[in-house]
Write a protein that holds these residues in place. Structure first.
Motif, mmCIF file in Angstrom:
data_model
loop_
_atom_site.group_PDB
_atom_site.id
_atom_site.type_symbol
_atom_site.label_atom_id
_atom_site.label_comp_id
_atom_site.label_asym_id
_atom_site.label_seq_id
_atom_site.Cartn_x
_atom_site.Cartn_y
_atom_site.Cartn_z
ATOM 1 N N VAL A 63 84.179 150.995 24.182
ATOM 2 C CA VAL A 63 85.439 150.866 24.915
ATOM 3 C C VAL A 63 85.494 149.487 25.563
ATOM 4 O O VAL A 63 84.580 149.095 26.294
ATOM 5 C CB VAL A 63 85.572 151.963 25.987
ATOM 6 N N ILE A 64 86.552 148.734 25.286
ATOM 7 C CA ILE A 64 86.777 147.408 25.873
ATOM 8 C C ILE A 64 88.050 147.500 26.705
ATOM 9 O O ILE A 64 89.113 147.843 26.185
ATOM 10 C CB ILE A 64 86.959 146.331 24.793
ATOM 11 N N SER A 65 87.952 147.196 28.001
ATOM 12 C CA SER A 65 89.116 147.357 28.870
ATOM 13 C C SER A 65 89.228 146.186 29.842
ATOM 14 O O SER A 65 88.234 145.526 30.171
ATOM 15 C CB SER A 65 89.019 148.672 29.654
ATOM 16 N N ALA A 66 90.454 145.935 30.281
ATOM 17 C CA ALA A 66 90.710 144.830 31.200
ATOM 18 C C ALA A 66 92.056 145.054 31.870
ATOM 19 O O ALA A 66 92.923 145.754 31.341
ATOM 20 C CB ALA A 66 90.709 143.493 30.462
ATOM 21 N N VAL A 67 92.228 144.410 33.027
ATOM 22 C CA VAL A 67 93.490 144.533 33.747
ATOM 23 C C VAL A 67 93.922 143.161 34.251
ATOM 24 O O VAL A 67 93.084 142.314 34.573
ATOM 25 C CB VAL A 67 93.376 145.537 34.923
ATOM 26 N N CYS A 68 95.219 142.928 34.269
ATOM 27 C CA CYS A 68 95.847 141.747 34.839
ATOM 28 C C CYS A 68 95.377 140.483 34.118
ATOM 29 O O CYS A 68 95.665 140.290 32.948
ATOM 30 C CB CYS A 68 95.585 141.694 36.343
ATOM 31 N N HIS A 69 94.614 139.579 34.772
ATOM 32 C CA HIS A 69 94.104 138.387 34.116
ATOM 33 C C HIS A 69 92.770 138.631 33.415
ATOM 34 O O HIS A 69 92.250 137.716 32.758
ATOM 35 C CB HIS A 69 93.936 137.251 35.133
ATOM 36 N N GLY A 70 92.219 139.826 33.513
ATOM 37 C CA GLY A 70 90.959 140.124 32.844
ATOM 38 C C GLY A 70 90.979 139.851 31.348
ATOM 39 O O GLY A 70 89.976 139.367 30.795
#
Length: 224
Positions: free
Chosen positions: A127-134
């Motif tokens: 699982v690869i996840s990020a938020v906003c500028h991530g």
């Protein structure tokens, strides 16, 4: 707390602390604290790393107030002693989460160790996840066959309109939405400051700070 055997999440935060001489930056605190606290309270093992290790800078505009420090004491503490990215092994984790803050735009895309780690986790079906500028960290990541990791993927991030609304479009090394589109992503924007998450297989992305809780929930759902 019931531990979820075999479920380990790696969170990577920025080490970069300035946009320019007049503007300090770093991690956007809530984008880290909300998911970190959700992961920990749900029994996941969490490791927090950064390019340089040690104390991770927090954008002064997002620094927790005294009450927030009481709500998220563990999140405040762990940011003071992050481990260097070079010391972590992709095979040891089931999921990666990248919170934002403008600092991520400067150090994460350029970090070759991080590029390789993300690519290895993506190739392994983690699982690869990020938020906003991530998602800035995805800018240079390629899969084993050489294609950009985000090519053909439905995703989101802090939008170009939101960057302009923040007044920092002229201060960034690149515009994040534009870069993701250039790499072949099927980019989905929503109105500014919407709580918005996109899930495409094991890739989970959120648009802005308002999406932090929803991204955390999606990651935990993906991990079962």
């Amino acid at each position: 707390m019931n531990k979820r055997k075999g479920s380990r999440i790696l969170i990577i935060v920025t080490s970069h602390d300035r946009i320019d001489a007049d503007r300090p930056t770093g991690l956007w605190f809530e984008e880290f604290a909300v998911p970190y606290s959700r992961f920990r309270s749900s029994g996941f093992d969490v490791t927090v790393a950064s390019p340089l290790g040690g104390n991770a800078p927090v954008d002064p505009r997002s620094e927790p107030k005294e009450d927030a420090g009481k709500i998220w004491p563990d999140a405040c503490r762990v940011l003071q002693s992050t481990v260097p990215i070079a010391t972590v092994n992709a095979a040891d984790f089931d999921a990666l989460f990248l919170p934002g803050g403008h600092g991520t735009m400067f150090d994460l895309p350029q970090n070759t160790v991080l590029r390789e780690l993300i690519g290895e986790m993506a190739d392994a079906g983690k699982v690869i996840s990020a938020v906003c500028h991530g998602p800035a960290a995805f800018a240079g990541v390629t899969l084993r066959d050489g294609t950009p990791m985000v090519a053909g993927k439905t995703m989101t991030s802090f939008t170009d309109d939101e960057e302009r609304a923040a007044g920092l479009d002229g201060k960034m090394p690149f515009m994040l939405e534009t870069r993701m589109r250039e790499l072949g992503a099927r980019f989905v924007p929503r109105p500014n400051w919407s709580d918005h998450v996109e899930c495409d297989g094991k890739l989970i992305t959120g648009q802005n700070p308002q999406s932090s809780e929803s991204v955390a929930a999606a990651v935990m759902k993906a991990l079962g």
